[in-house]
Design a protein around this motif. Structure first.
Motif, PDB file in Angstrom:
ATOM      1  N   ALA A  10       0.875  -1.179   0.000  1.00 34.06           N
ATOM      2  CA  ALA A  10       0.000   0.000   0.000  1.00 34.06           C
ATOM      3  C   ALA A  10       0.910   1.227   0.000  1.00 34.06           C
ATOM      4  N   VAL A  11       1.004   1.887  -1.139  1.00 29.55           N
ATOM      5  CA  VAL A  11       2.056   2.901  -1.326  1.00 29.55           C
ATOM      6  C   VAL A  11       2.078   3.973  -0.224  1.00 29.55           C
ATOM      7  N   PRO A  12       0.917   4.551   0.145  1.00 29.73           N
ATOM      8  CA  PRO A  12       1.006   5.596   1.185  1.00 29.73           C
ATOM      9  C   PRO A  12       1.573   5.046   2.496  1.00 29.73           C
TER      10      PRO A  12
ATOM     11  N   LEU B  61      -5.775   4.461   6.042  1.00 26.63           N
ATOM     12  CA  LEU B  61      -5.417   3.304   5.223  1.00 26.63           C
ATOM     13  C   LEU B  61      -4.677   2.260   6.052  1.00 26.63           C
TER      14      LEU B  61
ATOM     15  N   THR C 291      -3.304   8.573   5.323  1.00 23.24           N
ATOM     16  CA  THR C 291      -2.437   7.391   5.376  1.00 23.24           C
ATOM     17  C   THR C 291      -2.759   6.544   6.597  1.00 23.24           C
TER      18      THR C 291
ATOM     19  N   ASP D 168       3.675   2.636   2.682  1.00 23.11           N
ATOM     20  CA  ASP D 168       5.110   2.478   2.433  1.00 23.11           C
ATOM     21  C   ASP D 168       5.848   3.810   2.612  1.00 23.11           C
TER      22      ASP D 168
ATOM     23  N   VAL E 193      -2.673  11.704  -0.946  1.00 19.12           N
ATOM     24  CA  VAL E 193      -1.410  11.871  -0.227  1.00 19.12           C
ATOM     25  C   VAL E 193      -0.326  12.430  -1.147  1.00 19.12           C
TER      26      VAL E 193
ATOM     27  N   SER F 201      -5.758   1.777  -1.486  1.00 15.33           N
ATOM     28  CA  SER F 201      -4.455   2.426  -1.342  1.00 15.33           C
ATOM     29  C   SER F 201      -4.179   3.364  -2.528  1.00 15.33           C
TER      30      SER F 201
ATOM     31  N   LEU G   3      -3.514   7.202  -2.183  1.00  9.55           N
ATOM     32  CA  LEU G   3      -2.309   7.746  -2.822  1.00  9.55           C
ATOM     33  C   LEU G   3      -2.629   9.033  -3.575  1.00  9.55           C
TER      34      LEU G   3
END
Lengths: 550, 370
Positions: free
Chosen positions: A374-376, B55, B52, A378, B126, B119, B123
């Motif tokens: 999950a990029v955010p 998430l 974030t 990460d 974010v 996500s 993203l």
């Protein structure tokens, strides 16, 4: 049924040390791989304990010269990955694969010997960095440029060049080994051993070899470019002369992510042999497991940039999606293993206990990896101790527990003697407890913001307790190796005689003597399934429906 | 093959049930008690960080559920299906079950696709960068210090802050409730801008300008009460990696305007002239080295070092005891390509060390006072 005689490669060994130094027998080479890798495991462990000793408390206690600390963690990871896990699994494969497919040896025995002998040489070159001006490589095992380029505050000394040369040698060894495995598996199988009757261990070595052969040349190209940058005034990775810094990372991870599967797939192969034998059941979903293995191998080439999410140069949605997707075949395997022990009749011999250790710990390594997909998330966790926890749950909780499962499983075949069960269980308990004490707290450290690769931290950062716990765990892991070494030492002399098939195994290596003769088999049972020895034992076929003389 | 289904409840089944129930109760208990708070990131202080965190909580919940289910199944199987002594009968030789296998391939697929979707969605907020942010900061990361430049709407530098630590009156100040666009550059190696409470980091890559945007929650600071968040370089950048600490100071917009004005005045002020008659020495820094290895000054008098930093990195010249660690006199950082007149207080006769606090292992020399 069809019967063929297997032409003996050699009929007798030469005496003593001379035989070991000149052998082309895959079993001896396999054992040398295992011993050599184990020695590097001890060396890599020494560096790890240096790191943990320093981090046990805030303040600089051991590494007053912090550059030496950077050398320690850089060489720790390099040794563990390139000189322990990868060659250890290659060694187990080297020993097991020809036996498992009923072959007398690897396809290219001399190339096999060459692959092996490059490894101790590479290891010595790598460690020789410590004797040079400026010390060993200190830019991390990833050695990202520009830090790994020449410069007073970068990597001025020859240690970094030795690192490059060592990795290039190891890569060459891997490629040769990979080709050897592929040819052996495709061309040397005994009659009846169709692809879909091959043991899972052989399948994982097959997929691993494809990964090695396709990915390693890319790493080598990155290393050569770095070497040219450092020594001949190249500017491949130098942005002040039009080079691209992130190019190195793309090339490096194009190899090094598949390398994670190189380090995990054969360990999965090991436990896919061990779990059925000690559950007295076949592997649940044999074909699905093979497709999952191939799926991991294929998807493994499309996830490399998830190591680079924070570089600002990655097409994030694609690599995020592929990284999530690769969890699916991995999950399938986990369910296959659990379904294999489910409703089995489990005997808790040491190989099985280590395989259960793999299951329980690799599960955590799979789950905490999803966080970074999950990029955010990460963005928050990348380059913190959370990632250190994740990679150790995969490579230690997974691979290393798998390696020890394999060593305990095949030691009777290799030596003809059983390892002591009590010492084996002491080894497991210490290692399991030490492992979790060391690496579970690293999740918390990472979440609370502790970056990787720092020699010291502020005493008011709130990281003291978890670090102390992790260091205590590290030394428990170190201690756990002692009963293992003692076990090998005493069992080689006084261990119970193993006999051909001490575990009631499924695969062909249990159909020959322990240790096997130089040419492996006098006769082979008929191969009608992926469990020929099981079939022979339980009378599906006549037990000794073996091959006659030519 | 005989396959005798087990009917009666064996004692180990009870044990297993207890273990599974314990696990199912304990894990959520730990997670939501005080001890479990360390399994979560620190409290988010920016709009982006809160997304974030939302998430993270979903991923974490799914992770715990999968962990409990699979780990429970493993432990239960291990306890329940032990082979009894003398039992030589084979268990049912189950080779697979197509339906179950399809189901347990589809369920994880659905879960990961869901995780990917949320996500990606997160993203997009974010990682979003607007074309007209309210505040622009250019952060330069270099071995081994941070520098923050404050830009106007056209990207022109209006003020420079070379001291990254709030304790020394520096740091990166930002007004709460306003969008801040940060551009990142490095002249040497890769660094990473990381503030744990932002739940965010971004690499600082030489040769490429990375950018990101954040808005500190309006409640994080009020007039006269700024809030300091610690940050640190997160990408190994050499021997001084761990010393690359910095502070982000969230201020009320009024405080921020006053702070920026003061910084501009401070930037434009001419430094006070060195005391007349003080002995002057010139020291030049280049290639991470001083051009002098020793300096002699008289005891009991103030003295001046004219410092020319001709390097690509920031340096300073502090005075320390000969152990190279005990600080005697501290001087502010001189940026790459800049000059400073450092004035030092009188010293007792003896031998000291003059040293760059940013590169102590590479840049030091002997200061003899007699």
């Amino acid at each position: 049924m069809a019967t063929h005689a297997l032409a003996p490669a050699t009929t007798a060994y030469r005496p003593g040390l001379y035989e070991w130094l000149t052998t082309t027998d895959h079993k001896k080479i396999g054992i040398m791989y295992v011993i050599n890798s184990f020695l590097f495991f001890l060396i890599g462990g020494f560096f790890a304990l240096g790191v943990r000793a320093e981090l046990a408390a805030p303040g600089l206690q051991i590494f007053t010269n912090e550059h030496v600390y950077n050398e320690f963690f850089s060489i720790h990871a390099t040794v563990m990955i390139f000189l322990f896990i990868i060659p250890m699994l290659a060694g187990l494969g080297n020993y097991a694969v020809p036996l498992m497919i009923g072959a007398p040896d690897m396809a290219f025995p001399r190339v096999n010997a060459l692959s092996f002998w490059m490894l101790p040489l590479a290891g010595m070159l790598l460690l020789a960095g410590f004797l040079t001006q400026g010390g060993a490589a200190a830019a991390g095992w990833t050695s990202y440029p520009p830090l790994s380029e020449v410069g007073p505050t970068k990597s001025p000394g020859p240690g970094q060049d030795l690192w490059i040369v060592a990795l290039t040698l190891i890569g060459t060894s891997s490629i040769l080994g990979g080709i050897n495995f592929l040819v052996t598996i495709f061309k040397m199988r005994a009659p009846g051993m169709t692809l879909f009757r091959m043991p899972i261990m052989v399948w994982t070595m097959l997929v691993t070899s494809v990964l090695v052969v396709m990915a390693t040349p890319v790493l080598t190209s990155a290393l050569v470019m770095l070497f040219i940058d450092r020594n001949y005034g190249g500017h491949f990775f130098d942005p002040t002369h039009g080079g691209i810094v992130v190019l190195y990372q793309n090339l490096f991870w194009f190899y090094s992510h598949p390398a994670v599967y190189v380090m995990v797939l054969p360990a999965m192969g090991v436990i896919s042999e061990v779990l059925p034998v000690f559950s007295r059941k076949p592997l649940f979903g044999y074909k699905a497991f093979i497709f999952a293995t191939a799926g991991i191998g294929a998807l493994g080439f499309s996830v490399w940039a998830h190591h680079m999410f924070t570089t600002g140069s990655v097409f994030l949605p694609f690599f995020s999606l592929m990284t999530f997707l690769i969890a699916v075949p991995t999950g399938v395997k986990m369910f296959n293993w659990v379904a294999t022990i489910f409703r089995g009749k489990l005997s808790f011999s040491t190989p099985f206990i280590f395989a259960i250790g793999f299951l329980t710990m690799f599960l955590i390594g799979g789950i905490n990896g999803a966080f970074s997909a999950a990029v955010p998330v990460d963005f928050a966790l990348h380059d913190t101790y959370f990632v250190v926890a994740h990679l150790h749950y995969v490579l230690f909780g997974g691979s290393v527990f798998g390696v020890f499962a394999g060593i305990y499983y095949w030691f009777p075949k290799m030596s003809g003697r059983m390892l002591d069960e009590t010492l084996g269980k002491v080894h497991f308990v210490l290692m399991f407890v030490g492992f979790n004490l060391t690496f579970f707290p690293m999740h918390m450290l990472g979440l609370q913001g502790m970056p990787r690769r720092i020699a010291d931290y502020a005493s008011n950062a709130g990281w003291n307790d978890w670090n102390l716990l992790a260091s205590i765990g590290g030394f428990i892991i170190g201690t756990s190796i002692l009963p293992f070494i003692w076990n090998v030492f005493v069992s080689l002399r006084n261990g119970k005689i193993a006999g051909d098939d001490p575990w009631e195994g499924n695969t062909l290596e249990w159909a020959t003597s322990s240790p096997p003769p130089p040419y492996n088999f006098d006769r082979l049972p008929e191969i009608r399934s992926e469990r020929p020895v099981f079939d022979a034992r339980h009378g599906r076929l006549t037990p000794h429906d073996e091959m006659g003389p030519a | 093959m005989s396959s005798t289904p087990r009917k009666r409840l064996a004692p180990e089944a009870l044990i297993a049930a207890v273990v599974v129930i314990l696990l199912a109760v304990l894990v959520p208990l730990v997670v939501y008690s005080g001890a479990g708070s360390s399994l979560f990131p620190p409290t988010a202080v920016t709009t982006q960080a809160r997304d974030t965190r939302g998430l993270y909580d979903i991923v974490f919940g799914i992770a715990v559920a999968i962990f409990v289910a699979v780990e429970g199944l493993i432990i239960w199987s291990v306890i329940r299906y032990r082979r009894k002594a003398g039992d030589d009968e084979l268990p049912p030789q189950t080779h697979g079950n197509t339906l179950i296998e399809i189901v347990w391939t589809l369920i994880p697929t659905v879960i990961v696709l869901y995780l990917f979707a949320i996500s990606w969605n997160t993203l997009n907020t974010v990682d979003a960068v607007s074309s007209n942010p309210e505040i622009r900061v250019h952060a330069v990361a270099q071995q081994f210090a941070w520098k923050f430049e404050y830009l106007d709407a056209n990207g022109k530098v209006v003020a420079t802050q070379s001291e990254p630590s709030a304790a020394k009156g520096g740091g990166m100040a930002v007004p709460v409730g306003k969008s801040v666009l940060v551009t990142l550059d490095s002249p040497d190696v890769i660094h990473a801008f990381y503030v744990p409470k932002f739940l965010f980091k971004r690499d600082v890559v030489p040769g490429q300008t990375n950018r990101f945007q954040f808005t500190v929650d309006a409640g994080e600071a009020t007039d006269g009460h700024p809030n300091i968040f610690g940050g640190q370089c997160a990408e190994l950048c050499g021997t001084g990696h761990r010393t690359m600490l910095f502070n982000v100071i969230a201020m009320s917009p009024t405080d921020y305007d006053a702070w920026l004005k003061a910084l501009i005045i401070q930037n434009n002020a001419t430094p006070p002239p060195p005391p007349s008659g003080a002995p002057e020495t010139t020291v030049t820094a280049q290639n991470t080295a001083f051009d002098k290895s020793s300096i002699d000054v008289p005891a009991g008098h103030p003295f001046v070092i004219d410092f020319k930093n001709m390097d690509i990195q920031p340096h300073d010249i502090d005075i320390r005891q000969s152990d190279k660690t005990t600080l005697i006199q501290d001087q502010p950082i001189t940026d790459a390509g800049k000059e400073s007149h450092y004035t030092y207080n009188p010293l007792q006769p003896g031998t000291y060390v003059f040293i760059c606090s940013i590169h102590p292992t590479l840049m030091s020399g002997t200061l003899t006072v007699h």
